[in-house]
Design a protein around this motif. Structure first.
Motif, PDB file in Angstrom:
ATOM      1  N   MET A 210       0.746  -1.197   0.218  1.00 42.84           N
ATOM      2  CA  MET A 210       0.007  -0.039  -0.043  1.00 42.84           C
ATOM      3  C   MET A 210       1.060   1.245   0.167  1.00 42.84           C
ATOM      4  O   MET A 210       0.502   2.479  -0.909  1.00 42.84           O
TER       5      MET A 210
ATOM      6  N   PHE B 259       4.394   1.797  -0.797  1.00 43.52           N
ATOM      7  CA  PHE B 259       5.406   1.805  -1.667  1.00 43.52           C
ATOM      8  C   PHE B 259       4.797   1.606  -3.116  1.00 43.52           C
ATOM      9  O   PHE B 259       5.465   2.077  -4.192  1.00 43.52           O
ATOM     10  N   SER B 260       3.968   0.608  -3.611  1.00 46.44           N
ATOM     11  CA  SER B 260       3.719   0.338  -4.911  1.00 46.44           C
ATOM     12  C   SER B 260       2.296   0.928  -5.178  1.00 46.44           C
ATOM     13  O   SER B 260       2.173   1.246  -6.395  1.00 46.44           O
ATOM     14  N   ARG B 261       1.398   1.353  -4.406  1.00 45.36           N
ATOM     15  CA  ARG B 261       0.032   1.532  -4.664  1.00 45.36           C
ATOM     16  C   ARG B 261      -0.249   3.237  -4.323  1.00 45.36           C
ATOM     17  O   ARG B 261      -1.194   3.755  -4.964  1.00 45.36           O
ATOM     18  N   GLY B 262       0.804   3.902  -3.749  1.00 42.94           N
ATOM     19  CA  GLY B 262       0.356   5.187  -3.233  1.00 42.94           C
ATOM     20  C   GLY B 262      -0.724   5.448  -2.723  1.00 42.94           C
ATOM     21  O   GLY B 262      -1.678   6.215  -2.733  1.00 42.94           O
TER      22      GLY B 262
ATOM     23  N   ASP C  32       9.242   1.314  -7.373  1.00 42.53           N
ATOM     24  CA  ASP C  32       8.961   1.735  -6.200  1.00 42.53           C
ATOM     25  C   ASP C  32      10.060   2.347  -5.454  1.00 42.53           C
ATOM     26  O   ASP C  32       9.740   3.470  -4.857  1.00 42.53           O
TER      27      ASP C  32
ATOM     28  N   ARG D 127       9.205  10.818  -3.553  1.00 38.16           N
ATOM     29  CA  ARG D 127       8.463  11.647  -2.557  1.00 38.16           C
ATOM     30  C   ARG D 127       9.397  12.193  -1.371  1.00 38.16           C
ATOM     31  O   ARG D 127       8.873  13.320  -1.192  1.00 38.16           O
TER      32      ARG D 127
ATOM     33  N   GLY E 168      -2.903   4.025  -8.753  1.00 31.70           N
ATOM     34  CA  GLY E 168      -2.364   2.476  -8.218  1.00 31.70           C
ATOM     35  C   GLY E 168      -3.494   1.919  -7.205  1.00 31.70           C
ATOM     36  O   GLY E 168      -3.556   0.791  -7.182  1.00 31.70           O
TER      37      GLY E 168
END
Lengths: 290, 414
Positions: free
Chosen positions: A252, A254-257, B66, B73, B379
């Motif tokens: 959640m 790091f991959s899906r923002g 990633d 960020r 995402g």
């Protein structure tokens, strides 16, 4: 001045680490709790929206799988590693000749990183390369051992690899405990003609209670924070059958923002840890008061 | 006299150092670190240097981007964004909404991007009407790759409908060949799923389901049929597919162990690297059904301060969409140029087929973004769909349950 220093040196020395813990542990716990109440996606936002992220979390079938896996994995891993560690320790405690060498061999997996353990077991358990292929080449064509690729059984391969890694360490803990039991009591029991198994069940093991508690705490936190083993062994698959809360949180964040969702899952993980650690701390503090 | 000389020397020194910092500057965050990709980025670096620019490379490998996104960020939160970042699809607009992207409309208009880019791809490069990103390539996702020799030996043609595919697969299975080479990783399951969905739902249905997230389409009978076909496909993969990397699956097709693979055109790179010839050793065809699913890599331009950095950004954008880079980069990477006016004489037959189909799809409105590769949805939404797809593919869940779960997961991801 010297008097002041004398009185305050311990506080001064502890202050930096106290401050660091305050900010980096408790401060960030508070930050995560805050973010878990917002609708943060790619970057953190700070407008509180209530428990929306927790509602989403509990509505997610993938999170259900992750939490179920945590209980299956945690319980099996802790119980089996402790039983196996105890049995190994008792067997090694019989004054055998090669104890030093055996102890090292059993303890060695602990020296490996979980990534190495996971990768090695991935190859061993892979039906096309490892155990299954080998036994089939020996002529047992019907032999199947496909837990790694079977979604219903894959979580048990994680248990297997984790036990292989940690039971030697538990053995070392118990061995130290066994050695610390007062020899006089054991001798007295032997003089009275009490059989060896009774000596263990009635005298030695009960007197090792604190060791059990330490082993339990160490294994429990290993289980809850397990991440690298799953990533290396199954990558969370097949599907998401071997997802754990830590891998869910990683996906959640790091991959899906979806930072809000990650924060809420982190809070739930922390609560699980608290339900284990708080009773322990409570009993520790109470025993000091006595 | 002496002090005068000193003064002259130091003023020269100031002039020289002044000259060194002037000129375009760019710091570029990307994760193209492996063989062919690194070579492709080097081409861009050389062109940039040849125009007097100073390139600061910031490659962050790992986790399929990633790790780079985590670095990004941190950089954005600390108020020090890189000049350009490898970003794609709706992630560009997601960053724009955080208010950190730059406007490069001047370059885009001067270079006439609107005339050379297909409209739907140009749409991804715009943030509320202004240009904010530059496209690098177009990967086609909905390909079927096949071993030519295996098909010939079994008397099979490349399938043009899913029924033909199923019939061919059953024939191959009877002959002891694995029909479909597949790796059981969530994104690979999703790649096969969207190829099947494009064929069964058709381009309009695909757009409604995976771009608009239309509930009626997501729960339609056709979506049940898509999951039914996925269940059939599950029977065509070998029992050892879990966790296999895509390039190992490609190798299975290459050495004749398996017949087909459904994968984007990066698989072509594997065939070419092994010295295989398209049309002779291996065959490429779009999956059954109309339409074209694209996966477009691009660079998003972030808000930076200072004339030299802005000049660098504009130069970079111009070079990325320039004819030379589009050609050289895509020859290395196996994709096709995003701009439609690049000569494709040096490209292989699969790339030419891809370019022709792209032009045709663009004309009839079936040029669609790939959901599995993060082009169609953000995402959280695409991840929620992939969860259902991979859970269904790797269990014995019924198609009706999968469709219900799909609608719930999409609603829950909002």
């Amino acid at each position: 001045m010297t008097k002041w220093l004398e009185e305050n040196t311990p506080k001064l020395v502890l202050a930096p680490s106290f401050l660091a813990v305050l900010v980096f542990v408790y401060g960030f716990i508070a930050w995560t709790a805050w973010v878990s109440l917002t609708r943060s996606r790619l970057l953190p936002k700070y407008e509180i929206e209530g428990f929306i992220q927790y509602e989403r979390l509990f509505a997610s079938p993938r999170w259900d799988t992750a939490i179920n896996n945590l209980f299956v994995f945690g319980i099996l891993f802790i119980v089996i590693a402790m039983v196996l560690g105890l049995v190994l320790a008792i067997l090694l405690d019989q004054n055998i000749r090669t104890e030093g060498a055996l102890r090292t061999i059993y303890l060695y997996p602990m020296a490996l990183s979980m990534i190495v353990t996971g990768t090695a077991w991935k190859w061993i358990l892979n039906p096309g390369l490892g155990l299954e292929a080998m036994v089939r080449r020996w002529g047992f064509e019907e032999f199947t051992f496909d837990w790694l690729v079977n979604p219903d059984m894959a979580i048990y391969t994680v248990v297997l690899a984790a036990i292989w890694q940690s039971s030697g360490f538990v053995m070392a803990l118990f061995l130290a405990g066994l050695r610390s039991v007062d020899g006089e009591i054991i001798k007295a029991a032997q003089v009275d003609g009490i059989p060896t198994w009774r000596v263990y069940t009635a005298i030695i093991i009960p007197s090792m209670a604190p060791i059990f508690l330490s082993a339990f705490i160490v294994l429990a936190h290993l289980a809850i924070k397990s991440f690298d083993l799953v990533i290396a062994l199954t990558g969370g698959g097949p599907g998401y059958a071997t997802d754990l809360p830590a891998t869910y949180m990683y996906a959640m964040a790091f991959s899906r923002g979806d930072i809000g969702q990650a924060a809420s899952s982190a809070m739930i993980m922390m609560m699980v840890v608290f339900t284990i650690v708080v009773p322990y701390l409570y009993s520790e503090l109470r025993s000091k008061d006595d | 006299m002496k002090s005068y000389l000193m003064g002259a020397v130091s003023s020269v020194a100031i002039l020289v150092s002044g000259a060194a910092v002037a000129g375009p500057e760019a710091e570029v965050l990307h994760w193209w670190t492996s063989g062919g990709e690194a070579k492709s980025v080097a081409v861009l670096q050389e062109e940039f240097a040849a125009r007097g620019g100073t390139w600061t490379d910031m490659p962050v490998a790992g986790g399929g981007g990633d790790a780079a996104m985590t670095a990004l960020r941190a950089r954005v939160l600390s108020g020090n964004a890189p000049t350009a970042v490898q970003l794609k699809g709706p992630a560009i607009q997601e960053w724009y909404e955080e208010g950190v992207l730059a406007d490069i409309s001047d370059v885009a208009e001067a270079q006439g991007w609107a005339d050379v880019l297909p409209a739907s791809i140009a749409g991804h490069m715009k943030c509320e009407g202004t240009w904010c990103a530059a496209p690098v390539n177009v990967h086609r996702v909905d390909w079927i790759w096949a071993n030519a020799e295996v098909l010939k030996a079994n008397g099979i043609e490349m399938p043009t409908t899913w029924d033909e595919f199923n019939a061919a697969a059953e024939k191959l299975q009877a002959a002891g060949i694995i029909p479909l080479a597949h790796g059981g990783q969530a994104w690979q399951d999703a790649t096969v799923f969207e190829a099947v969905a494009l064929g069964i739902l058709g381009p309009d249905g695909f757009r409604k389901a995976f771009v608009d997230l239309d509930k009626a389409t997501l729960t339609s009978d056709k979506m049940v049929a898509v999951f039914d076909q996925m269940r059939t496909m599950r029977g065509f993969v070998d029992s050892n597919f879990s966790g296999r990397d895509w390039n190992l699956a490609t190798a299975m097709v290459m050495n004749g162990e398996a017949a087909f693979q459904i994968m984007g055109d990066w698989a072509k790179g594997e065939f070419l690297a092994a010295g295989k010839v398209p049309g002779e050793d291996f065959l490429c065809l779009s999956v059954p059904g109309d339409g074209f699913l694209y996966n477009v890599d691009s660079f998003a331009m972030f808000d930076v301060d200072g004339a030299d950095k802005i000049a660098g950004q504009e130069l970079l954008a111009e070079l990325i969409v320039g004819q030379n880079f589009q050609k050289v980069f895509n020859l290395n990477k196996g994709s096709i140029p995003a701009r439609t006016d690049v000569s494709l004489d040096d490209f292989d037959s699969c790339a030419n087929l891809s370019a022709d189909d792209m032009a045709a799809s663009s004309a009839n409105g079936s040029l669609l973004p790939s959901y599995a590769h993060g082009m169609a949805l953000r995402g959280a939404q695409s991840g929620a769909i992939t969860d259902v797809v991979t859970a269904h593919f790797n269990s014995d869940m019924s198609s009706a349950d999968a469709v219900k779960m799909l609608a719930d997961a999409v609603a829950n991801s909002m």
